[in-house]
Each structure stands twice: as C-alpha cells, then as structure tokens.
Scaffold this motif. Structure first.
Motif, PDB file in Angstrom:
ATOM      1  N   LYS A   1       0.847  -1.196   0.000  1.00 38.47           N
ATOM      2  CA  LYS A   1       0.000   0.000   0.000  1.00 38.47           C
ATOM      3  C   LYS A   1       0.880   1.242   0.000  1.00 38.47           C
ATOM      4  N   ALA A   2       0.287   2.371  -0.356  1.00 37.84           N
ATOM      5  CA  ALA A   2       0.994   3.667  -0.381  1.00 37.84           C
ATOM      6  C   ALA A   2       2.276   3.554  -1.202  1.00 37.84           C
ATOM      7  N   ILE A   3       2.145   3.009  -2.397  1.00 44.50           N
ATOM      8  CA  ILE A   3       3.313   2.775  -3.250  1.00 44.50           C
ATOM      9  C   ILE A   3       3.799   4.095  -3.846  1.00 44.50           C
ATOM     10  N   LYS A   4       5.122   4.287  -3.790  1.00 48.40           N
ATOM     11  CA  LYS A   4       5.743   5.457  -4.399  1.00 48.40           C
ATOM     12  C   LYS A   4       6.761   4.975  -5.432  1.00 48.40           C
ATOM     13  N   TYR A   5       6.548   5.408  -6.680  1.00 48.31           N
ATOM     14  CA  TYR A   5       7.446   5.012  -7.760  1.00 48.31           C
ATOM     15  C   TYR A   5       8.475   6.106  -8.019  1.00 48.31           C
ATOM     16  N   ARG A   6       9.742   5.702  -8.117  1.00 46.70           N
ATOM     17  CA  ARG A   6      10.823   6.593  -8.505  1.00 46.70           C
ATOM     18  C   ARG A   6      11.532   5.955  -9.712  1.00 46.70           C
TER      19      ARG A   6
ATOM     20  N   ALA B   1      14.488   4.978 -10.189  1.00 46.26           N
ATOM     21  CA  ALA B   1      15.420   3.895  -9.874  1.00 46.26           C
ATOM     22  C   ALA B   1      15.095   3.176  -8.570  1.00 46.26           C
ATOM     23  N   LYS B   2      13.895   3.387  -8.035  1.00 43.77           N
ATOM     24  CA  LYS B   2      13.530   2.669  -6.815  1.00 43.77           C
ATOM     25  C   LYS B   2      12.021   2.720  -6.595  1.00 43.77           C
ATOM     26  N   VAL B   3      11.548   1.876  -5.697  1.00 42.77           N
ATOM     27  CA  VAL B   3      10.148   1.905  -5.264  1.00 42.77           C
ATOM     28  C   VAL B   3      10.116   1.863  -3.742  1.00 42.77           C
ATOM     29  N   GLU B   4       9.076   2.436  -3.182  1.00 39.97           N
ATOM     30  CA  GLU B   4       8.839   2.368  -1.746  1.00 39.97           C
ATOM     31  C   GLU B   4       7.362   2.064  -1.513  1.00 39.97           C
ATOM     32  N   TYR B   5       7.076   1.297  -0.476  1.00 37.12           N
ATOM     33  CA  TYR B   5       5.682   1.005  -0.132  1.00 37.12           C
ATOM     34  C   TYR B   5       5.590   0.487   1.297  1.00 37.12           C
ATOM     35  N   GLU B   6       4.354   0.391   1.763  1.00 39.65           N
ATOM     36  CA  GLU B   6       4.101  -0.188   3.080  1.00 39.65           C
ATOM     37  C   GLU B   6       3.658  -1.638   2.904  1.00 39.65           C
TER      38      GLU B   6
ATOM     39  N   ILE C   1       9.002  -0.563   3.112  1.00 39.69           N
ATOM     40  CA  ILE C   1       9.859  -1.289   2.180  1.00 39.69           C
ATOM     41  C   ILE C   1      10.459  -0.327   1.157  1.00 39.69           C
ATOM     42  N   LYS C   2      11.749  -0.479   0.909  1.00 38.65           N
ATOM     43  CA  LYS C   2      12.421   0.265  -0.146  1.00 38.65           C
ATOM     44  C   LYS C   2      13.259  -0.706  -0.970  1.00 38.65           C
ATOM     45  N   VAL C   3      13.121  -0.637  -2.304  1.00 41.64           N
ATOM     46  CA  VAL C   3      13.901  -1.488  -3.197  1.00 41.64           C
ATOM     47  C   VAL C   3      14.554  -0.593  -4.243  1.00 41.64           C
ATOM     48  N   ASN C   4      15.828  -0.800  -4.488  1.00 45.01           N
ATOM     49  CA  ASN C   4      16.571   0.080  -5.386  1.00 45.01           C
ATOM     50  C   ASN C   4      16.483  -0.346  -6.854  1.00 45.01           C
ATOM     51  N   THR C   5      15.271  -0.646  -7.287  1.00 44.87           N
ATOM     52  CA  THR C   5      14.961  -0.900  -8.694  1.00 44.87           C
ATOM     53  C   THR C   5      13.586  -0.312  -8.949  1.00 44.87           C
ATOM     54  N   GLY C   6      13.407   0.333 -10.098  1.00 48.95           N
ATOM     55  CA  GLY C   6      12.130   0.971 -10.373  1.00 48.95           C
ATOM     56  C   GLY C   6      11.103   0.009 -10.943  1.00 48.95           C
ATOM     57  N   GLY C   7       9.845   0.482 -11.008  1.00 45.32           N
ATOM     58  CA  GLY C   7       8.815  -0.249 -11.725  1.00 45.32           C
ATOM     59  C   GLY C   7       7.818  -0.997 -10.880  1.00 45.32           C
ATOM     60  N   LYS C   8       6.614  -1.111 -11.429  1.00 43.27           N
ATOM     61  CA  LYS C   8       5.563  -1.847 -10.741  1.00 43.27           C
ATOM     62  C   LYS C   8       5.941  -3.308 -10.560  1.00 43.27           C
ATOM     63  N   PHE C   9       6.668  -3.851 -11.542  1.00 44.00           N
ATOM     64  CA  PHE C   9       7.070  -5.255 -11.445  1.00 44.00           C
ATOM     65  C   PHE C   9       7.985  -5.475 -10.244  1.00 44.00           C
ATOM     66  N   THR C  10       8.763  -4.446  -9.870  1.00 43.21           N
ATOM     67  CA  THR C  10       9.624  -4.564  -8.690  1.00 43.21           C
ATOM     68  C   THR C  10       8.790  -4.671  -7.425  1.00 43.21           C
ATOM     69  N   VAL C  11       7.670  -3.952  -7.386  1.00 43.90           N
ATOM     70  CA  VAL C  11       6.770  -4.054  -6.233  1.00 43.90           C
ATOM     71  C   VAL C  11       6.269  -5.481  -6.097  1.00 43.90           C
ATOM     72  N   TYR C  12       5.795  -6.056  -7.213  1.00 44.73           N
ATOM     73  CA  TYR C  12       5.278  -7.427  -7.170  1.00 44.73           C
ATOM     74  C   TYR C  12       6.373  -8.429  -6.796  1.00 44.73           C
ATOM     75  N   ASN C  13       7.536  -8.291  -7.425  1.00 42.09           N
ATOM     76  CA  ASN C  13       8.618  -9.237  -7.160  1.00 42.09           C
ATOM     77  C   ASN C  13       9.053  -9.198  -5.700  1.00 42.09           C
ATOM     78  N   SER C  14       9.236  -7.993  -5.167  1.00 39.22           N
ATOM     79  CA  SER C  14       9.675  -7.878  -3.776  1.00 39.22           C
ATOM     80  C   SER C  14       8.572  -8.286  -2.807  1.00 39.22           C
ATOM     81  N   LEU C  15       7.327  -8.001  -3.174  1.00 38.55           N
ATOM     82  CA  LEU C  15       6.191  -8.344  -2.317  1.00 38.55           C
ATOM     83  C   LEU C  15       6.080  -9.849  -2.131  1.00 38.55           C
ATOM     84  N   CYS C  16       6.200 -10.598  -3.210  1.00 31.07           N
ATOM     85  CA  CYS C  16       6.084 -12.056  -3.043  1.00 31.07           C
ATOM     86  C   CYS C  16       7.335 -12.635  -2.395  1.00 31.07           C
ATOM     87  N   ALA C  17       8.508 -12.009  -2.607  1.00 30.66           N
ATOM     88  CA  ALA C  17       9.713 -12.457  -1.908  1.00 30.66           C
ATOM     89  C   ALA C  17       9.572 -12.239  -0.404  1.00 30.66           C
TER      90      ALA C  17
END
Length: 473
Positions: A255-260, A262-267, A277-293
C-alpha cells in the motif's frame, strides 16, 4: 546400484546392477539403464536398439521395444525423475526447496530470495535462467530448470557444500516433463500468467495446468491475487495458501506505493503488522517481485524487519531493468522482456519517468509462439515514442519474416518506427541517434550473450556492442 533400488520394482530385473542412467542414447555406456523418453522433438523409443548396442543392460519404456530386458512404465519422464533422485540418494530431502513459477518475474524473485536468505545467515543454492549457483560459485546453465538427472546432481552438490536452501525457477516445460517430479517444496510462488510458450502448450489452459502442478507439491502456496489466473491456481489446493496483492485485500499487501525512476517504496501490510519497504529498482514489477519475496521470507520463518532491511540493500539482477553505465546524457536499459506482458511492464515503467523520448529496440524469437509477435508490436507502438524492430534469436526462421509478423501489430499506429534486421546495427543506430534525456530500452536478450541463427550460435553481448558504439560517437 541395483535396478530395484533405482526404480522400486521387484522381480528378476530388479537384481540387475546398474552402472549409470541416461535418457540420451549418445551418453549410453556399458552397464547403463536407458530411459526411453518421448520428447518434443524425438521419441527415445526409436533409439532403443542403439542404446542396447552401446551396452545398455535394460530399457525403461512406455511401450514394447522388442527387447527382453525392458521395464514398462506409465510415464518415462516420471520414472527418470525417480531413478535420478534415487541414484544420488535423494539429496533434495536435505534441502529446503523454494520454487518460483510464472511467465515473468521468476529470475528476479529467486535472486531476491537468495540474497535475503544469505543476509540472514543461510547458505543458498540457486537454479535458474541466468545461471545456477552454490553460494558464490557460478555454474553455467542451459535450461531454466535442468533435466531430472542434472537437477539431482546439482542438489547433491548443494548438499555436499552445506546449502540450507535451494531456490529455483520452475518452468512450465519442467513441470510438464516431470523434471521436478515427487519433490516437496517448502514454498511455491506464482508470479503471473500471460501469453508465452504456446508453441509448446498450444493453449493457455494447458499452460495453466502445467504451472498448477507445482502447487500440488508444496507445503505453502504464495499466489499473486492480482493475476487473472490466481483463483484457478488456488482452486482445490490442499496446502496452505497465502495471497499477495497491490490493490486487493490479501494476506500480504503493498500500500501507499511510491514510484521513482530507480527505486520503489511502499508499506508492506500483513497479519503481524506494517513494514516500510524500499527497493533500489524501479517499476511496478519490482513491487510485485519484492512483495512475493517478502511473503515467502515471512512464511519460511524469517523476520519481516530483517527481510525488509535486506531488500533495501539488494543488488540488481543482470539483464533485468539493468541500467548500463554510459557517462552520456541519455540512459540505456537492458531487459529480458520477451513476452507482451514483459514488454508492457518495462515500457510502462520508464514511460512514467522524466525523459525526452522512450525508444524500444526488440524482436521476437524464431521457432516459438508466433501469435505473440503482432501483440508485442502493438505493445511497443502503444508505450514507446520510437520503435526499432530487429532480430532476436531467429533460429531456423528468416528474420525478415518474423519482423513482418511483428509489424502487423503496428499497422495503423502513428508511432514512428524503423526496421534494422541486424541487431548490432540496430543498437548502433539507437545509440548514434540518441538525444539528450532519451531512455533506450533494449528488450529481449537480457542476460544472454549470444544470438541463435539458422546456421549456428554467435556471440552477442549487448553490453559490448554498447561500449563499442559509444566509443565511436
């Protein structure tokens, strides 16, 4: 080893001493058992005579080969998997297996999980598209999921070298061909299902059913609730089911996803609380990949706080939204996107960034699903500002005919495009015509360092091509 111990049979043939097993008649040696597998390109039963002549002492077959020393089984794929596991002493039983399946995201998710687990103090083996690994040791790979014999040999090596976990991509081909038959996965992850491999599976229903086999072999299924096939994947499962989502109510949510750029942040919201959560790769796919990980890490007993901290330090994956260093005023991205959905994901991600033009360079593989070619052309024309259509592993097909299929999907679009059949020439053109603040996406090859042509495989590393092109401008 006796045949009875390998295949769990009784009778006279059970006492045969077996010196090796193979399903490749070219590898048969004196004293081997030869398994006659009916493959996509050839039927192993036709090589029974050759195997006997080379010294095979028994044939494992689905139909009568005419030879006395044969064991008939319902499915030689399954038999080969059982024999391979027994040959190596069932090494997978000593490992905690995590399997990831889906059309897109498998590689990124496995690398995320490997790095999270290693940061938590575990030794981890990885099996996947780019390479296989045992800790930091790299082992070259030919298939996303190796055949049953090679897979068990790899498990055996992981066990001997002290691995706690094996994190692996599990392809639909591997599931359909029983390469992971009779394994038990601690967790199995479903990322998504979009059109791909229909040259093999023919229909999406067949593709789905192949994927679903993994979730009948696991203790916990971790499923993307936002995918249109999620309910069908989850239907009838007897294992624990954990769903993740970016928009719907689920066990784990972003939730509360912020796209940059070169990175994404969300709760990360879950039953035990909320974590940033902060991941140093951009894109919606990064949210999904990190979320299931994260969901998987939580289910196997890791601290969510620790996993979140590890994610923030993760290194990128070669060929997955890989930013190439250019020291120029434009950006070059290398990505493995080779499906309509994959291409849409990478282009939609960078379309939202501040830029001048978004250029995409791509092609489609030969001897593969032809129906996705015009779809990918349509996706490219819709999301990019400029399109360069080129070649990508044409194999036995004429590149010009593959490109013609792609252009059908671009018919009627106002998006400008250029056809350059030679991929090296196409990359050179993209770089030499790049403008300030352009983003150039080279799609399709990703980690690959080769091009498969009708007369052989040639070396082609896009990073090298980029470096040479930059040196000339």
């Amino acid at each position: 080893m006796k045949l009875g111990d390998l295949l769990k049979i009784s009778g006279e043939l059970a006492e045969l001493e077996i010196k090796g097993i193979t399903c490749d008649s070219r590898k048969v040696q004196e004293g081997f058992a030869f398994v006659c597998i009916n493959g996509a390109l050839s039927d192993g039963h036709t090589y029974a005579k050759s195997a006997i002549e080379k010294g095979a002492v028994v044939l494992i077959a689905e139909k009568d080969t005419g030879f006395e020393n044969q064991v008939l089984v319902p499915d030689t794929h399954a038999a080969f998997a059982i024999m391979s596991a027994n040959w190596f002493g069932n090494p997978a039983d000593s490992l905690r297996l995590i399997g990831v399946t889906g059309t897109n995201g498998k590689t990124s998710v496995t690398y995320m999980l490997k790095q999270i687990l290693e940061a938590a103090g575990y030794k981890v083996g990885l099996i996947g598209t780019i390479q296989n690994m045992i800790g930091d040791e790299v082992i070259e790979t030919k298939n996303t999921t190796p055949d049953a014999y090679e897979l068990n040999r790899l498990f055996d090596d992981m066990k001997d070298k002290g691995c706690d976990f094996a994190v692996m991509e599990v392809s639909s081909h591997a599931l359909d061909q029983c390469r992971v038959y009779d394994l038990t996965f601690e967790a199995a992850i479903f990322t998504n299902l979009t059109q791909d491999h229909l040259d093999y599976h023919i229909t999406m229903d067949n593709y789905l059913e192949a994927k679903k086999k993994l979730f009948k072999m696991c203790k916990t299924a971790i499923i993307n609730a936002d995918d249109e096939y999620s309910e069908r994947i989850a239907e009838g499962l007897e294992c624990k089911v954990v769903k993740y989502s970016t928009g719907n109510d689920a066990d784990c949510c972003a939730k509360a996803i912020k796209y940059r750029p070169a990175k994404v942040e969300y709760e990360f919201m879950h039953q035990d609380g909320i974590n940033h959560i902060k991941v140093n790769t951009g894109g919606k796919f990064t949210v999904y990949n990190s979320l299931c990980a994260l969901a998987a890490a939580k289910e196997i007993g890791l601290s969510v706080v620790d996993a979140a901290n590890y994610l923030a330090e993760l290194r990128g994956v070669k060929g997955r939204a890989e930013v190439v260093e250019t020291n120029r005023d434009f950006t070059i991205i290398i990505d493995y996107a080779h499906t309509p959905d994959g291409l849409k994901n990478i282009l939609s991600t960078f379309k939202e960034c501040e830029k001048n033009r978004l250029t995409v360079l791509f092609g489609c593989g030969g001897d593969r699903d032809k129906t996705k070619r015009p779809i990918m052309g349509s996706v490219a024309a819709r999301y990019a500002d400029f399109v360069i259509v080129t070649s990508d592993n044409p194999r036995s097909e004429e590149p010009s005919l593959i490109i013609k299929d792609i252009l059908v999907g671009m018919d009627g679009s106002t998006t400008p495009y250029k056809v350059i059949e030679n991929r090296v020439d196409a990359i050179n053109y993209a770089i030499k015509t790049a403008q300030k603040d352009d983003i150039i996406v080279l799609a399709g090859k990703g980690h690959e360092t080769y091009q498969i042509l009708k007369d052989g495989t040639i070396h082609l590393d896009e990073r090298e091509v980029i470096k040479e092109a930059l040196a000339e401008i």
